[in-house]
Design a protein around this motif. Structure first.
Motif, mmCIF file in Angstrom:
data_model
loop_
_atom_site.group_PDB
_atom_site.id
_atom_site.type_symbol
_atom_site.label_atom_id
_atom_site.label_comp_id
_atom_site.label_asym_id
_atom_site.label_seq_id
_atom_site.Cartn_x
_atom_site.Cartn_y
_atom_site.Cartn_z
ATOM 1 N N THR A 104 0.849 -1.194 0.000
ATOM 2 C CA THR A 104 0.000 0.000 0.000
ATOM 3 C C THR A 104 0.887 1.248 0.000
ATOM 4 O OG1 THR A 104 -0.087 -0.147 2.419
ATOM 5 C CG2 THR A 104 -1.966 -1.030 1.200
ATOM 6 N N GLN A 112 -9.403 5.100 1.703
ATOM 7 C CA GLN A 112 -9.757 3.788 1.154
ATOM 8 C C GLN A 112 -10.092 3.905 -0.343
ATOM 9 O OE1 GLN A 112 -9.574 0.773 3.002
ATOM 10 N NE2 GLN A 112 -8.491 2.228 4.319
ATOM 11 N N GLU A 113 -10.706 5.004 -0.726
ATOM 12 C CA GLU A 113 -10.993 5.207 -2.146
ATOM 13 C C GLU A 113 -9.699 5.393 -2.937
ATOM 14 O OE1 GLU A 113 -13.383 5.612 -5.618
ATOM 15 O OE2 GLU A 113 -13.764 4.801 -3.606
ATOM 16 N N TYR A 116 -8.175 2.000 -3.413
ATOM 17 C CA TYR A 116 -8.902 1.263 -4.453
ATOM 18 C C TYR A 116 -8.486 1.737 -5.843
ATOM 19 C CZ TYR A 116 -12.710 0.025 -7.582
ATOM 20 O OH TYR A 116 -13.425 -0.423 -8.663
ATOM 21 N N TYR A 119 -4.752 0.715 -6.845
ATOM 22 C CA TYR A 119 -4.586 -0.672 -7.286
ATOM 23 C C TYR A 119 -5.353 -0.960 -8.578
ATOM 24 C CZ TYR A 119 -2.145 -2.021 -3.034
ATOM 25 O OH TYR A 119 -1.222 -2.147 -2.033
ATOM 26 N N LYS A 120 -6.531 -0.382 -8.724
ATOM 27 C CA LYS A 120 -7.316 -0.611 -9.943
ATOM 28 C C LYS A 120 -6.595 -0.047 -11.158
ATOM 29 C CE LYS A 120 -11.883 0.084 -12.024
ATOM 30 N NZ LYS A 120 -11.367 0.640 -13.300
ATOM 31 N N MET A 143 -5.407 -1.017 4.743
ATOM 32 C CA MET A 143 -6.400 -1.329 3.723
ATOM 33 C C MET A 143 -7.435 -2.279 4.322
ATOM 34 S SD MET A 143 -5.919 -2.406 -0.239
ATOM 35 C CE MET A 143 -4.757 -3.720 0.122
ATOM 36 N N THR A 147 -12.335 -2.862 1.255
ATOM 37 C CA THR A 147 -11.612 -2.346 0.093
ATOM 38 C C THR A 147 -10.969 -3.483 -0.678
ATOM 39 O OG1 THR A 147 -11.180 -0.283 1.284
ATOM 40 C CG2 THR A 147 -9.815 -0.724 -0.648
ATOM 41 N N ARG A 150 -13.522 -5.068 -2.857
ATOM 42 C CA ARG A 150 -13.807 -4.304 -4.074
ATOM 43 C C ARG A 150 -12.814 -4.642 -5.176
ATOM 44 N NH1 ARG A 150 -14.127 1.965 -3.094
ATOM 45 N NH2 ARG A 150 -14.943 1.902 -5.229
ATOM 46 N N LEU A 151 -11.589 -4.944 -4.781
ATOM 47 C CA LEU A 151 -10.527 -5.225 -5.755
ATOM 48 C C LEU A 151 -10.455 -6.697 -6.153
ATOM 49 C CD1 LEU A 151 -7.847 -3.001 -4.018
ATOM 50 C CD2 LEU A 151 -8.752 -2.606 -6.327
ATOM 51 N N HIS A 154 -11.201 -8.202 -9.680
ATOM 52 C CA HIS A 154 -10.429 -7.835 -10.867
ATOM 53 C C HIS A 154 -9.620 -9.023 -11.338
ATOM 54 C CE1 HIS A 154 -7.803 -5.669 -13.594
ATOM 55 N NE2 HIS A 154 -8.494 -4.554 -13.387
ATOM 56 N N CYS A 177 -14.139 -12.319 -0.014
ATOM 57 C CA CYS A 177 -13.492 -12.456 -1.328
ATOM 58 C C CYS A 177 -13.593 -13.849 -1.931
ATOM 59 C CB CYS A 177 -12.021 -12.060 -1.226
ATOM 60 S SG CYS A 177 -11.781 -10.356 -0.684
#
Length: 291
Positions: A104, A112-113, A116, A119-120, A143, A147, A150-151, A154, A177
């Motif tokens: 991180t 946190q946004e 996100y 990494y995105k 993190m 969060t 959310r990732l 991917h 997850c």
């Protein structure tokens, strides 16, 4: 999915701080011979913060070439600049790494946004398996599992190195997850228990000096064999403790030098192990039958 005992490999250096390529090659061969399941090059333990970009890439290139497909190579490519982390991740893919480990962003304390989107952005741009790395004790940012969730969907985000040492975090991340998302302990002291609870491996500092025992412990823990895992881990526990008497990788580099695997080279602002801790660590190595 990469599983088992993954070494957070040190970067050997000469007394003047120059990279020691012969010792690096020797360490890679040592780990493959002793059963290490994967090698993490230029992570925190590899002093990524003190290597310049060319050196960073040269170490990855060297390890990938030396390993030659025998075990997975995971390249540390994290940075507190999204642009820099993106470039390092692109470089690692071009150099043949099997996956990347991205800490991180440190010091700048993103939301946190921000985590996100950081990494995105990298995952959207580079088609290589990427492992998130949460270590708030070093980065000053935590993190949260939400969060991570959310990732996790991917296609290029394969898992997380969770180094808080909080066992409940592993359970939360697994619930959010799913089973296809890899979880690696980043804390040697709680790694066995996290694997017994369903984690897929440990990215380990202790593995640098006791790779065979770490491999055998991980095999047992991942299989759910608590009795065997605890029996092996009892031999490793003193190392899990004493390898952190000063900031990592100061103690583990001193231990490797004591074992004859490399010299004492380390880069400022890190310094050689303080004399007061030498007997402590030497006793730990003796108790673990490593010297």
């Amino acid at each position: 999915m990469i599983t088992g005992s993954l070494v957070a490999l040190v970067t050997p250096m000469l007394d003047d701080g120059a990279l020691d390529w012969k010792r690096l090659h020797d360490l890679v061969e040592f780990h493959i011979k002793e059963g290490t399941d994967g090698i993490v090059a230029v992570g925190t333990t590899g002093e990524s913060a003190t290597l310049n970009v060319n050196e960073h890439c040269d170490v990855i290139r060297s390890v990938v070439k030396q390993v030659n497909g025998r075990v997975p190579v995971i390249a540390g490519t994290g940075a507190n600049s999204t642009h820099e982390a993106l470039q390092l991740t692109k470089n690692a893919k071009e150099l043949g790494a099997d996956a990347c480990l991205l800490v991180t962003p440190y010091y700048n304390k993103p939301t946190q946004e921000g985590l996100y989107l950081h990494y995105k952005t990298i995952a959207d741009a580079v088609d290589i398996p990427q492992i998130l790395y949460n270590v708030p004790g070093r980065t000053a940012v935590d993190m949260l599992p939400e969060t991570v969730a959310r990732l996790a969907g991917h296609k290029n985000i394969a898992g997380i190195k969770e180094a808080t040492g909080i066992l409940e975090r592993g359970t939360q991340i697994r619930e959010l997850c799913g089973e296809d998302f890899a979880i690696y302990s980043g804390d040697d002291g709680t790694g066995m228990e996290l694997m017994l609870q369903g984690a897929n491996g440990v990215i380990s500092v202790t593995n640098n000096i006791a790779p065979r025992l770490m491999h055998e412990m991980c095999v047992a823990a991942i299989a759910g064999d608590r009795a065997t895992a605890e029996q092996i881990n009892s031999k490793l526990d003193i190392l899990h403790q004493k390898l952190f008497v000063e900031a990592n990788p100061i103690p583990v580099k001193w231990a490797l030098a004591e074992m004859g695997h490399m010299g004492h080279g380390i880069r400022l602002p890190l310094t050689r192990l303080s004399e007061e801790f030498e007997p402590v660590l030497r006793d730990a190595l003796a108790q673990a039958a490593l010297i």
